[in-house]
Scaffold this motif. Structure first.
Motif, PDB file in Angstrom:
ATOM      1  N   PRO A 110       0.810  -1.233   0.000  1.00  0.00           N
ATOM      2  CA  PRO A 110       0.000   0.000   0.000  1.00  0.00           C
ATOM      3  C   PRO A 110       0.837   1.275   0.000  1.00  0.00           C
ATOM      4  O   PRO A 110       0.326   2.349  -0.293  1.00  0.00           O
ATOM      5  N   ALA A 111       2.145   1.159   0.342  1.00  0.00           N
ATOM      6  CA  ALA A 111       3.027   2.326   0.317  1.00  0.00           C
ATOM      7  C   ALA A 111       3.478   2.680  -1.094  1.00  0.00           C
ATOM      8  O   ALA A 111       4.077   3.737  -1.308  1.00  0.00           O
ATOM      9  N   GLY A 112       3.249   1.798  -2.038  1.00  0.00           N
ATOM     10  CA  GLY A 112       3.505   2.103  -3.433  1.00  0.00           C
ATOM     11  C   GLY A 112       4.939   2.026  -3.900  1.00  0.00           C
ATOM     12  O   GLY A 112       5.221   2.137  -5.075  1.00  0.00           O
ATOM     13  N   GLY A 113       5.891   1.836  -3.010  1.00  0.00           N
ATOM     14  CA  GLY A 113       7.300   1.798  -3.390  1.00  0.00           C
ATOM     15  C   GLY A 113       8.119   2.696  -2.494  1.00  0.00           C
ATOM     16  O   GLY A 113       7.699   3.072  -1.403  1.00  0.00           O
ATOM     17  N   GLY A 114       9.307   3.065  -2.938  1.00  0.00           N
ATOM     18  CA  GLY A 114      10.164   3.943  -2.160  1.00  0.00           C
ATOM     19  C   GLY A 114      11.201   3.235  -1.330  1.00  0.00           C
ATOM     20  O   GLY A 114      11.927   3.869  -0.569  1.00  0.00           O
ATOM     21  N   ASP A 115      11.310   1.905  -1.461  1.00  0.00           N
ATOM     22  CA  ASP A 115      12.313   1.190  -0.677  1.00  0.00           C
ATOM     23  C   ASP A 115      13.727   1.572  -1.093  1.00  0.00           C
ATOM     24  O   ASP A 115      14.642   1.595  -0.262  1.00  0.00           O
ATOM     25  N   ASP A 116      13.917   1.898  -2.376  1.00  0.00           N
ATOM     26  CA  ASP A 116      15.241   2.343  -2.811  1.00  0.00           C
ATOM     27  C   ASP A 116      15.579   3.710  -2.216  1.00  0.00           C
ATOM     28  O   ASP A 116      16.685   3.932  -1.720  1.00  0.00           O
ATOM     29  N   LEU A 117      14.606   4.628  -2.239  1.00  0.00           N
ATOM     30  CA  LEU A 117      14.829   5.952  -1.664  1.00  0.00           C
ATOM     31  C   LEU A 117      15.106   5.861  -0.170  1.00  0.00           C
ATOM     32  O   LEU A 117      15.959   6.580   0.362  1.00  0.00           O
ATOM     33  N   TYR A 118      14.390   4.986   0.501  1.00  0.00           N
ATOM     34  CA  TYR A 118      14.602   4.791   1.939  1.00  0.00           C
ATOM     35  C   TYR A 118      16.043   4.378   2.219  1.00  0.00           C
ATOM     36  O   TYR A 118      16.698   4.921   3.118  1.00  0.00           O
ATOM     37  N   ALA A 119      16.550   3.427   1.454  1.00  0.00           N
ATOM     38  CA  ALA A 119      17.917   2.948   1.669  1.00  0.00           C
ATOM     39  C   ALA A 119      18.935   4.048   1.390  1.00  0.00           C
ATOM     40  O   ALA A 119      19.920   4.195   2.128  1.00  0.00           O
ATOM     41  N   PHE A 120      18.718   4.839   0.338  1.00  0.00           N
ATOM     42  CA  PHE A 120      19.652   5.925   0.024  1.00  0.00           C
ATOM     43  C   PHE A 120      19.765   6.901   1.198  1.00  0.00           C
ATOM     44  O   PHE A 120      20.871   7.252   1.635  1.00  0.00           O
ATOM     45  N   VAL A 121      18.621   7.355   1.695  1.00  0.00           N
ATOM     46  CA  VAL A 121      18.633   8.359   2.754  1.00  0.00           C
ATOM     47  C   VAL A 121      19.202   7.793   4.047  1.00  0.00           C
ATOM     48  O   VAL A 121      19.978   8.461   4.750  1.00  0.00           O
ATOM     49  N   ARG A 122      18.840   6.558   4.378  1.00  0.00           N
ATOM     50  CA  ARG A 122      19.358   5.961   5.599  1.00  0.00           C
ATOM     51  C   ARG A 122      20.876   5.855   5.579  1.00  0.00           C
ATOM     52  O   ARG A 122      21.557   6.142   6.572  1.00  0.00           O
ATOM     53  N   LEU A 123      21.426   5.451   4.454  1.00  0.00           N
ATOM     54  CA  LEU A 123      22.881   5.335   4.347  1.00  0.00           C
ATOM     55  C   LEU A 123      23.548   6.705   4.492  1.00  0.00           C
ATOM     56  O   LEU A 123      24.530   6.855   5.225  1.00  0.00           O
ATOM     57  N   LEU A 124      23.008   7.694   3.812  1.00  0.00           N
ATOM     58  CA  LEU A 124      23.573   9.039   3.909  1.00  0.00           C
ATOM     59  C   LEU A 124      23.456   9.581   5.329  1.00  0.00           C
ATOM     60  O   LEU A 124      24.385  10.214   5.841  1.00  0.00           O
ATOM     61  N   ALA A 125      22.326   9.322   5.976  1.00  0.00           N
ATOM     62  CA  ALA A 125      22.123   9.803   7.344  1.00  0.00           C
ATOM     63  C   ALA A 125      23.095   9.168   8.324  1.00  0.00           C
ATOM     64  O   ALA A 125      23.423   9.755   9.354  1.00  0.00           O
ATOM     65  N   GLU A 126      23.568   7.966   7.990  1.00  0.00           N
ATOM     66  CA  GLU A 126      24.530   7.281   8.858  1.00  0.00           C
ATOM     67  C   GLU A 126      25.969   7.594   8.469  1.00  0.00           C
ATOM     68  O   GLU A 126      26.911   7.026   9.030  1.00  0.00           O
ATOM     69  N   GLY A 127      26.152   8.488   7.501  1.00  0.00           N
ATOM     70  CA  GLY A 127      27.493   8.931   7.138  1.00  0.00           C
ATOM     71  C   GLY A 127      28.139   8.194   5.987  1.00  0.00           C
ATOM     72  O   GLY A 127      29.330   8.416   5.701  1.00  0.00           O
ATOM     73  N   TYR A 128      27.401   7.325   5.298  1.00  0.00           N
ATOM     74  CA  TYR A 128      27.975   6.574   4.182  1.00  0.00           C
ATOM     75  C   TYR A 128      27.820   7.355   2.874  1.00  0.00           C
ATOM     76  O   TYR A 128      26.723   7.809   2.560  1.00  0.00           O
ATOM     77  N   PRO A 129      28.878   7.506   2.076  1.00  0.00           N
ATOM     78  CA  PRO A 129      28.764   8.179   0.781  1.00  0.00           C
ATOM     79  C   PRO A 129      28.093   7.293  -0.265  1.00  0.00           C
ATOM     80  O   PRO A 129      28.180   6.057  -0.216  1.00  0.00           O
ATOM     81  N   LEU A 130      27.426   7.946  -1.208  1.00  0.00           N
ATOM     82  CA  LEU A 130      26.857   7.298  -2.382  1.00  0.00           C
ATOM     83  C   LEU A 130      27.537   7.859  -3.623  1.00  0.00           C
ATOM     84  O   LEU A 130      28.020   8.995  -3.609  1.00  0.00           O
ATOM     85  N   HIS A 131      27.567   7.077  -4.683  1.00  0.00           N
ATOM     86  CA  HIS A 131      28.201   7.532  -5.928  1.00  0.00           C
ATOM     87  C   HIS A 131      27.276   7.241  -7.096  1.00  0.00           C
ATOM     88  O   HIS A 131      26.672   6.164  -7.187  1.00  0.00           O
ATOM     89  N   TYR A 132      27.179   8.207  -8.007  1.00  0.00           N
ATOM     90  CA  TYR A 132      26.417   8.042  -9.238  1.00  0.00           C
ATOM     91  C   TYR A 132      27.374   8.002 -10.416  1.00  0.00           C
ATOM     92  O   TYR A 132      28.242   8.863 -10.555  1.00  0.00           O
ATOM     93  N   THR A 133      27.225   6.968 -11.260  1.00  0.00           N
ATOM     94  CA  THR A 133      28.080   6.844 -12.435  1.00  0.00           C
ATOM     95  C   THR A 133      27.224   6.679 -13.683  1.00  0.00           C
ATOM     96  O   THR A 133      26.389   5.760 -13.758  1.00  0.00           O
ATOM     97  N   PRO A 134      27.393   7.530 -14.689  1.00  0.00           N
ATOM     98  CA  PRO A 134      26.638   7.370 -15.932  1.00  0.00           C
ATOM     99  C   PRO A 134      27.194   6.274 -16.839  1.00  0.00           C
ATOM    100  O   PRO A 134      26.601   5.988 -17.885  1.00  0.00           O
ATOM    101  N   GLU A 135      28.310   5.667 -16.455  1.00  0.00           N
ATOM    102  CA  GLU A 135      28.902   4.621 -17.294  1.00  0.00           C
ATOM    103  C   GLU A 135      28.145   3.302 -17.179  1.00  0.00           C
ATOM    104  O   GLU A 135      28.256   2.449 -18.069  1.00  0.00           O
ATOM    105  N   ALA A 136      27.406   3.113 -16.085  1.00  0.00           N
ATOM    106  CA  ALA A 136      26.606   1.899 -15.903  1.00  0.00           C
ATOM    107  C   ALA A 136      25.197   2.193 -16.408  1.00  0.00           C
ATOM    108  O   ALA A 136      24.411   2.858 -15.741  1.00  0.00           O
ATOM    109  N   ILE A 137      24.883   1.704 -17.591  1.00  0.00           N
ATOM    110  CA  ILE A 137      23.638   2.078 -18.269  1.00  0.00           C
ATOM    111  C   ILE A 137      22.625   0.933 -18.238  1.00  0.00           C
ATOM    112  O   ILE A 137      22.950  -0.219 -18.514  1.00  0.00           O
ATOM    113  N   VAL A 138      21.388   1.290 -17.893  1.00  0.00           N
ATOM    114  CA  VAL A 138      20.252   0.374 -17.959  1.00  0.00           C
ATOM    115  C   VAL A 138      19.200   1.010 -18.859  1.00  0.00           C
ATOM    116  O   VAL A 138      18.952   2.212 -18.781  1.00  0.00           O
ATOM    117  N   TRP A 139      18.594   0.191 -19.720  1.00  0.00           N
ATOM    118  CA  TRP A 139      17.536   0.682 -20.609  1.00  0.00           C
ATOM    119  C   TRP A 139      16.190   0.308 -19.994  1.00  0.00           C
ATOM    120  O   TRP A 139      15.889  -0.864 -19.806  1.00  0.00           O
TER     121      TRP A 139
END
Length: 241
Positions: free
Chosen positions: A98-127
């Protein structure tokens, strides 16, 4: 070389807990697909970027709650140890609940809130295969709104210490939400009204979809509560039913 590109940043910086990649449309053949991609789609740009809580970006006052800027679940990888350290994903925010999704967003924010860096790379492509029909796009717009506020609710339920920084950013967050769900003015920068630059959010965005997104934002917290209750019922021993 998708897997190589997606995992290379972990070796470049051992502190990195999550890597996300570029998501492009597999095809743009229907008005619904074109509209979604013109509204921003799933791509986060064509330049690599670090999201480090030790160095908050000056152009993102809502950091780290602007989870949609970090990537999407269709193209992401995690180190197991940091993900386990935050308790993993919240199953009450998963797609199909019923929450519709957002589990990925939840994990991103939790990791950042705990001090873990995230990295975005455009070289890994998904269609990504965007939804083809208008009715499916309407459901997706509503689901985006639900998933966002359900994710924020999950963060506060499972990590109450995030409430003060969230409240401090709430006025800007509401303004940001109004901007992102507002109908777009007609853009004539490209031939036939096609936007000239990806992700500029200037392409016409129907009022109906804006209303659906906002309605979803209001329902999200209730959807998360319903999802948690459903999980509790499913976890009860059969003898108790």
């Amino acid at each position: 070389h998708w897997l190589t590109a997606l995992t290379r940043p972990f070796g470049d910086d051992p502190r990195t807990a999550c890597v996300t990649g570029l998501i492009l449309p597999a095809r743009l053949t229907t008005p619904a697909q074109i509209l979604l991609e013109s509204h921003g789609g799933f791509a986060k740009g064509f330049t690599a970027r670090d999201h480090d809580p030790a160095h908050p970006p000056p152009d993102e006052p809502l950091f780290p709650f602007t989870a949609g800027r970090f990537g999407s679940g269709a193209n992401m990888a995690f180190l197991a140890r940091p993900l386990r350290a935050i308790g993993g994903f919240d199953p009450a925010t998963g797609t199909g609940t019923p929450a519709g999704g957002g589990d990925d967003l939840y994990a991103f924010v939790r990791l950042l809130a705990e001090g873990y860096p995230l990295h975005y790379t455009p070289e890994a492509i998904v269609w990504h295969h965007h939804r083809e029909r208008w009715g499916d796009l309407c459901a997706q717009a509503y689901g985006y709104g639900v998933g966002l506020t359900a994710c924020l609710t999950a963060l506060l339920v499972r990590r109450p210490a995030l409430l003060p920084p969230l409240l401090a950013r709430l006025p800007q967050g509401l303004a940001h939400a109004r901007t992102m769900t507002a109908p777009r003015a007609t853009d004539t920068s490209g031939p036939g009204g096609v936007p000239g630059a990806h992700g500029t959010y200037t392409y016409p965005w129907p009022r109906h979809l804006s209303r659906l997104e906002r309605r979803g934002l209001l329902y999200g917290p209730l959807g998360y509560v319903r999802a948690r209750l459903a999980l509790r019922r499913a976890a009860r021993p059969r003898a108790e039913r």
